[in-house]
Design a protein around this motif. Sequence first.
Motif, mmCIF file in Angstrom:
data_model
loop_
_atom_site.group_PDB
_atom_site.id
_atom_site.type_symbol
_atom_site.label_atom_id
_atom_site.label_comp_id
_atom_site.label_asym_id
_atom_site.label_seq_id
_atom_site.Cartn_x
_atom_site.Cartn_y
_atom_site.Cartn_z
ATOM 1 N N ASP A 1 0.813 -1.221 0.000
ATOM 2 C CA ASP A 1 0.000 0.000 0.000
ATOM 3 C C ASP A 1 0.847 1.273 0.000
ATOM 4 N N GLN A 2 2.058 1.206 0.545
ATOM 5 C CA GLN A 2 2.875 2.406 0.705
ATOM 6 C C GLN A 2 3.805 2.668 -0.480
ATOM 7 N N CYS A 3 3.694 1.877 -1.540
ATOM 8 C CA CYS A 3 4.612 2.017 -2.668
ATOM 9 C C CYS A 3 4.258 3.224 -3.535
ATOM 10 N N GLU A 4 5.293 3.951 -3.930
ATOM 11 C CA GLU A 4 5.130 5.042 -4.877
ATOM 12 C C GLU A 4 5.460 4.536 -6.282
ATOM 13 N N ALA A 5 5.462 5.416 -7.240
ATOM 14 C CA ALA A 5 5.613 4.996 -8.635
ATOM 15 C C ALA A 5 7.062 4.959 -9.105
#
Length: 348
Positions: free
Chosen positions: A56-60
């Motif tokens: 859920d905490q992943c960025e692009a």
Amino acid sequence: MASRSLSYTQLLGLLSFILLLFTTSSTAVRVGVILHKPSAPTLPVFREAPAFRNGDQCEADKIHIAMTLDTNYLRGTMAAVLSLLQHSTCPENLSFHFLSLPHFENDLFSSIKSTFPYLNFKIYTFDPNLVRSKISKSIRQALDQPLNYARIYLADIIPTSVDRIIYLDSDLVVVDDIEKLWHVEMEGKVVAAPEYCHANFTYYFTKTFWSDPELVKVLEGKRPCYFNTGVMVVDVGKWRRGMYTQKVEEWMTVQKQKRIYHLGSLPPFLLIFAGDIKAVDHRWNQHGLGGDNFEGKCRTLHPGPISLLHWSGKGKPWLRLDSRKPCIVDHLWAPYDLYRSSRHSLEE
């Protein structure tokens, strides 16, 4: 007398000679010869890997990883990719850049796509003619293959939009989140890697090198330490601007003339970067698990935490496992092996 088969290159040369005889003869006959591209060897079949999704905490932000696709090491590459995905917090952020020899791209693409349907990857063709005339014979034939030198040209092959990349060999598995290595602070250096200053640096070069005062000058003002080029973070922007591909090629030319080292593509990197890299924690390259370059004898793990296991050396875990003579450390590689054989299927 035993028959001797001809290689594709030898066959091409023989046919060219025959054509020359025909075309130079006064009674020349027109002959049409059709040469087919070499077909890819039969590739091993792999099980499909599970889908790995971002947390859920992943960025692009993308993490760029480069590896070679050698048909002889494909089983190792598949295991390495699985280990990277399995231990990554953000596996969908991993972007793979594979370097392959000509003619095999379609077969390799199909093999990777069927094994990792969700993988973000691209295959680039590496022209072996870039280095074929520059390679000097080393102490192990596997080190003399053109694809082993592809890392030298990496910055020239991948898109210019990529400024940083992690280069990894195919004989390793990662047991930690590769994002930790990706975010290493380069501190202005071109290369970041674990370095080993206790290793005998003189061992990697010949007496010819050490006895030549002009050659030795390259190390002046440095404390050169060994590092393994199978695990590197590379600032490809700085590499391009510094024209380091040409600098490596220059040392390869010196090697052809004077024989200043024994190994393959490693020593030129040491001459240029040793003593001037960003040192990374040793946990990111537990190397030498394949033993030495001659016999590949079993070795034990070094003490300390481990993020990456590397079977550098002659002994490869898949070969030792198949021979039913594995080293203890090879059992750490086995869980990542996606190879499906009839024997394995029966055992399952």
